[in-house]
Design an enzyme around this catalytic site. Structure first.
Site, PDB file in Angstrom:
ATOM      1  N   MET A 183     -31.840  27.234 -22.736  1.00 41.24           N
ATOM      2  CA  MET A 183     -32.676  26.026 -22.741  1.00 41.24           C
ATOM      3  C   MET A 183     -32.779  25.436 -24.146  1.00 41.24           C
ATOM      4  SD  MET A 183     -35.616  27.378 -20.132  1.00 41.24           S
ATOM      5  CE  MET A 183     -35.765  28.998 -20.830  1.00 41.24           C
ATOM      6  N   PRO A 188     -21.809  44.809 -10.925  1.00 41.20           N
ATOM      7  CA  PRO A 188     -22.390  46.155 -11.026  1.00 41.20           C
ATOM      8  C   PRO A 188     -21.925  47.152  -9.957  1.00 41.20           C
ATOM      9  CG  PRO A 188     -24.023  44.589 -10.217  1.00 41.20           C
ATOM     10  CD  PRO A 188     -22.791  43.796 -10.522  1.00 41.20           C
ATOM     11  N   ASP A 201     -11.459  50.344 -14.621  1.00 46.14           N
ATOM     12  CA  ASP A 201     -12.322  51.321 -15.293  1.00 46.14           C
ATOM     13  C   ASP A 201     -13.158  52.114 -14.299  1.00 46.14           C
ATOM     14  OD1 ASP A 201     -11.525  50.649 -17.792  1.00 46.14           O
ATOM     15  OD2 ASP A 201     -13.257  49.401 -18.282  1.00 46.14           O
ATOM     16  N   ASP A 221     -19.907  42.755 -16.770  1.00 41.97           N
ATOM     17  CA  ASP A 221     -19.294  41.610 -17.442  1.00 41.97           C
ATOM     18  C   ASP A 221     -18.524  42.137 -18.657  1.00 41.97           C
ATOM     19  OD1 ASP A 221     -19.417  38.487 -17.908  1.00 41.97           O
ATOM     20  OD2 ASP A 221     -19.600  39.509 -19.833  1.00 41.97           O
ATOM     21  N   GLY A 231     -20.832  25.429 -19.713  1.00 38.85           N
ATOM     22  CA  GLY A 231     -19.940  26.589 -19.756  1.00 38.85           C
ATOM     23  C   GLY A 231     -19.310  26.874 -18.403  1.00 38.85           C
ATOM     24  N   ILE A 262     -20.006  42.402 -22.421  1.00 44.89           N
ATOM     25  CA  ILE A 262     -21.171  43.220 -22.787  1.00 44.89           C
ATOM     26  C   ILE A 262     -20.798  44.702 -22.809  1.00 44.89           C
ATOM     27  CG2 ILE A 262     -23.533  43.849 -22.106  1.00 44.89           C
ATOM     28  CD1 ILE A 262     -23.741  41.052 -20.844  1.00 44.89           C
ATOM     29  N   GLY A 320     -16.213  47.067 -15.519  1.00 52.54           N
ATOM     30  CA  GLY A 320     -17.523  47.036 -14.857  1.00 52.54           C
ATOM     31  C   GLY A 320     -18.420  45.938 -15.427  1.00 52.54           C
ATOM     32  N   LYS A 350     -12.101  55.666 -19.362  1.00 49.90           N
ATOM     33  CA  LYS A 350     -11.976  56.341 -20.664  1.00 49.90           C
ATOM     34  C   LYS A 350     -12.250  57.844 -20.550  1.00 49.90           C
ATOM     35  CE  LYS A 350     -11.206  52.778 -23.554  1.00 49.90           C
ATOM     36  NZ  LYS A 350     -11.945  51.598 -23.278  1.00 49.90           N
TER      37      LYS A 350
HETATM   38  C1  LIG Z   1     -20.491  50.639 -21.246  1.00 50.27           C
HETATM   39  S1  LIG Z   1     -21.818  49.767 -20.453  1.00 50.27           S
HETATM   40  C2  LIG Z   1     -20.928  48.447 -19.750  1.00 50.27           C
HETATM   41  C3  LIG Z   1     -21.817  47.369 -19.242  1.00 50.27           C
HETATM   42  C4  LIG Z   1     -21.066  46.339 -18.439  1.00 50.27           C
HETATM   43  N1  LIG Z   1     -20.070  45.639 -19.211  1.00 50.27           N
HETATM   44  C5  LIG Z   1     -22.025  45.320 -17.811  1.00 50.27           C
HETATM   45  O1  LIG Z   1     -22.003  44.147 -18.153  1.00 50.27           O
HETATM   46  O2  LIG Z   1     -22.790  45.765 -16.946  1.00 50.27           O
HETATM   47  C6  LIG Z   1     -22.135  50.815 -19.090  1.00 50.27           C
HETATM   48  C7  LIG Z   1     -23.581  50.895 -18.713  1.00 50.27           C
HETATM   49  O3  LIG Z   1     -23.959  49.804 -17.878  1.00 50.27           O
HETATM   50  C8  LIG Z   1     -25.014  50.211 -17.015  1.00 50.27           C
HETATM   51  N2  LIG Z   1     -24.611  49.982 -15.614  1.00 50.27           N
HETATM   52  C9  LIG Z   1     -23.444  49.452 -15.180  1.00 50.27           C
HETATM   53  N3  LIG Z   1     -23.423  49.361 -13.817  1.00 50.27           N
HETATM   54  C10 LIG Z   1     -24.609  49.850 -13.398  1.00 50.27           C
HETATM   55  C11 LIG Z   1     -25.199  50.044 -12.115  1.00 50.27           C
HETATM   56  N4  LIG Z   1     -24.563  49.691 -10.989  1.00 50.27           N
HETATM   57  N5  LIG Z   1     -26.448  50.564 -12.070  1.00 50.27           N
HETATM   58  C12 LIG Z   1     -27.107  50.900 -13.188  1.00 50.27           C
HETATM   59  N6  LIG Z   1     -26.609  50.751 -14.426  1.00 50.27           N
HETATM   60  C13 LIG Z   1     -25.376  50.230 -14.529  1.00 50.27           C
HETATM   61  C14 LIG Z   1     -25.235  51.680 -17.280  1.00 50.27           C
HETATM   62  O4  LIG Z   1     -26.268  51.786 -18.224  1.00 50.27           O
HETATM   63  C15 LIG Z   1     -23.927  52.101 -17.868  1.00 50.27           C
HETATM   64  O5  LIG Z   1     -24.049  53.251 -18.653  1.00 50.27           O
END
Ligand SMILES: C[S@@+](CC[C@H](N)C(=O)[O-])C[C@H]1O[C@@H](n2cnc3c(N)ncnc32)[C@H](O)[C@@H]1O
Length: 238
Positions: free
Chosen positions: A164, A12, A35, A90, A193, A93, A88, A58
Site C-alpha cells: 500500500m 505449501p 525438492d 515460493d 506485478g 523465500i 516448496g 538437499k
Molecule cells: C527452507 S524454508 C522454505 C520456505 C518456502 N520457500 C516457502 O515460501 O514456504 C522451509 C520452511 O518452510 C516452512 N514450511 C513450508 N511448508 C510448510 C507447511 N506445509 N507447513 C508448515 N510449515 C511449512 C517450514 O518452516 C519449513 O522448515
C-alpha cells in the site's frame, strides 16, 4: 537450441494451492527437478502426469547437492528441454534462489521465476490466522530459524516489503531515512506485478524521497540490498 529453466514455487503442499501457471508448466515440462518440501501429494500428481521427475532434495548435503542440481539444469537445458525446477512454497523465500539464478545467468541459460503460495502466508491462512490486524499485527517479520539467535543481525540485514505504498512512496522513503535507514539504501517500486504492464523502478531512498513521484495502484516497495538483483538478474537481458 538451448531450452529454458522455470524455477517454480509449488505452494505449501496441497496440490490445489499450485498456481495455474505452475500446473500448466508441470504438464508441459520435459523434466522436473523437485525438492523435499514439495511433498508427497504434489509428487503423486507429478507421477500421474507421467513426467520424468528427479528428486533433488538437499537432505543435509547442501553444497554437494546444489552442484548436482546445477549440472542437471545445465545438462537438460543444453539438450533443448523445458526444465521445471520445483521448490516448496515460493522460491524467493529461503529458497536459495540466488545460487541457481547466478549459475543459470553465468551459463547463459534462459530462466523464469514463477512465484508460489509461500508457507509464510499460506500456512497461517490454513490455520485461520490473519497475519495482519489493525490492532494486533501492523507488520509481519519473517526470519529463518537459524537466524533466531542472531535476531538483531537478521533484522539489520532484512528486506522490507511495504505494501500500500504507491501513492506515498516518497513520504515513506523520507521517514525511513529519518528513522535510521541509510539514504543510499536501494529501493524497487513494483507496479502491477506479474501483469503484462508490470513496471519496476529502481532507485535509492534518497532519490525517491526527493522526488514527487507516485506509482499506479497496486504497487509495493522492496527496500534493501537485495534490490541489486533486479539489475543483475533481469531475465530480459539474456
Ligand atoms: C527452507 S524454508 C522454505 C520456505 C518456502 N520457500 C516457502 O515460501 O514456504 C522451509 C520452511 O518452510 C516452512 N514450511 C513450508 N511448508 C510448510 C507447511 N506445509 N507447513 C508448515 N510449515 C511449512 C517450514 O518452516 C519449513 O522448515
Amino acid at each position: 537450441m538451448v531450452g529454458k529453466v522455470y524455477i517454480v514455487g509449488s505452494g505449501p503442499g496441497d496440490p490445489e494451492l499450485l498456481t495455474l501457471k505452475a500446473y500448466r508448466l508441470l504438464k508441459e515440462a520435459d523434466v522436473i527437478l523437485y525438492d523435499r518440501l514439495v511433498g508427497e501429494e504434489i509428487t503423486k500428481l507429478i507421477q500421474s502426469l507421467g513426467k520424468k521427475a528427479i528428486y533433488v532434495g538437499k537432505d543435509g548435503k547442501g553444497k554437494e547437492r546444489q552442484i548436482e542440481i546445477n549440472n542437471l539444469m545445465k545438462k537438460f537445458a543444453e539438450e533443448g528441454k523445458k526444465v521445471l525446477r520445483l521448490k516448496g512454497g515460493d522460491p524467493t523465500i529461503f529458497g536459495r534462489l540466488w545460487e541457481e539464478i547466478e549459475f543459470l545467468k553465468a551459463n547463459r541459460i534462459p530462466f523464469e521465476i514463477v512465484p508460489g503460495v509461500s508457507s509464510v502466508n499460506g500456512v497461517p491462512a490454513c490455520a485461520n490466522i490473519p497475519l495482519t490486524h489493525p490492532e494486533f499485527g501492523k507488520a509481519i517479520i519473517v526470519i529463518g530459524g537459524r537466524e533466531v539467535e542472531d535476531y538483531y543481525e537478521a533484522l539489520r540485514n532484512s528486506t522490507l516489503v511495504v505494501l500500500m505504498s504507491g501513492i506515498s512512496a516518497s513520504e515513506i522513503s523520507k521517514n525511513l531515512i529519518k528513522n535510521g535507514f541509510k539514504d543510499e539504501t536501494k529501493v524497487a517500486v513494483i507496479q502491477k506485478g506479474s501483469l503484462k504492464d508490470q513496471k519496476v523502478s529502481v532507485c535509492t531512498l534518497r532519490e525517491l524521497s526527493s522526488s514527487e513521484k507516485t506509482f499506479e495502484s497496486p504497487a509495493l516497495m522492496v527496500v534493501g540490498e537485495v534490490v541489486r538483483f533486479v539489475e543483475k538478474y533481469n531475465c530480459l537481458e539474456i
